[in-house]
Design an enzyme around this catalytic site. Sequence first.
Site, PDB file in Angstrom:
ATOM      1  N   HIS A  37     -30.647  19.150  15.019  1.00  0.00           N
ATOM      2  CA  HIS A  37     -30.797  20.601  14.962  1.00  0.00           C
ATOM      3  C   HIS A  37     -30.111  21.189  16.191  1.00  0.00           C
ATOM      4  O   HIS A  37     -30.388  20.762  17.315  1.00  0.00           O
ATOM      5  CB  HIS A  37     -32.276  20.992  14.926  1.00  0.00           C
ATOM      6  CG  HIS A  37     -32.973  20.526  13.693  1.00  0.00           C
ATOM      7  ND1 HIS A  37     -33.389  19.217  13.534  1.00  0.00           N
ATOM      8  CD2 HIS A  37     -33.300  21.185  12.564  1.00  0.00           C
ATOM      9  CE1 HIS A  37     -33.957  19.102  12.350  1.00  0.00           C
ATOM     10  NE2 HIS A  37     -33.915  20.278  11.732  1.00  0.00           N
ATOM     11  N   ASP A  80     -37.189  16.027   5.057  1.00  0.00           N
ATOM     12  CA  ASP A  80     -36.528  17.207   5.616  1.00  0.00           C
ATOM     13  C   ASP A  80     -37.078  17.565   6.998  1.00  0.00           C
ATOM     14  O   ASP A  80     -37.909  16.845   7.565  1.00  0.00           O
ATOM     15  CB  ASP A  80     -36.587  18.386   4.633  1.00  0.00           C
ATOM     16  CG  ASP A  80     -37.949  19.065   4.560  1.00  0.00           C
ATOM     17  OD1 ASP A  80     -38.866  18.734   5.328  1.00  0.00           O
ATOM     18  OD2 ASP A  80     -38.079  19.968   3.711  1.00  0.00           O
ATOM     19  N   SER A  81     -36.623  18.672   7.530  1.00  0.00           N
ATOM     20  CA  SER A  81     -37.013  19.105   8.874  1.00  0.00           C
ATOM     21  C   SER A  81     -38.505  19.357   9.018  1.00  0.00           C
ATOM     22  O   SER A  81     -39.024  19.395  10.125  1.00  0.00           O
ATOM     23  CB  SER A  81     -36.260  20.385   9.239  1.00  0.00           C
ATOM     24  OG  SER A  81     -34.876  20.161   9.211  1.00  0.00           O
TER      25      SER A  81
END
Length: 168
Positions: A37, A80-81
């Site tokens: 990120h 996922d995040s």
Amino acid sequence: MAQEKTDTSWWEKYKNKAVGLYDNGQLSLMLSGYAHHGRNTYTAERIAELNERAWGLGFSKVMRDEKDNEESIYGMVISDSHFKPQPMVGYAYQWTKPLSEKLEVGVGATGLLISRTDYFGGFPFPAVLPVASVGTRHSKLMAAYVPRFSKNKGNGDVLLLFVRIDLN
């Protein structure tokens, strides 16, 4: 006398391409493990809450075209995040360039359907993302990039890294 249609519709063209890849492509295993990120997009506190260990598994069928570039269809599920399953299916095309007798790089794009619990209530939606790779014809380190979609910080700007290993 009615004129016979000789052109194939765009749907038939791409359906035939996908069927050809599925029937004739090399089977590959895809393993993901890291999602970076952007440090200028997310605060340190937010990054600490996000999942950057995007473990996942998928399979693809890969072929080389007449120009020795790479086409593939794939299905993959990653974490996922937000630590939720993120399934995706798609098509990718990469222009490849040899760096040596065995090593090559590739750059291209993928069109995919993706499902995330934080977008559209998990309903699959389309996306087009850039992809790149480095490795051999049979195993590669690959990357896909999700750009930031607005000036607001805290969304997008994610680099997903994964490996692809031929099984045939």
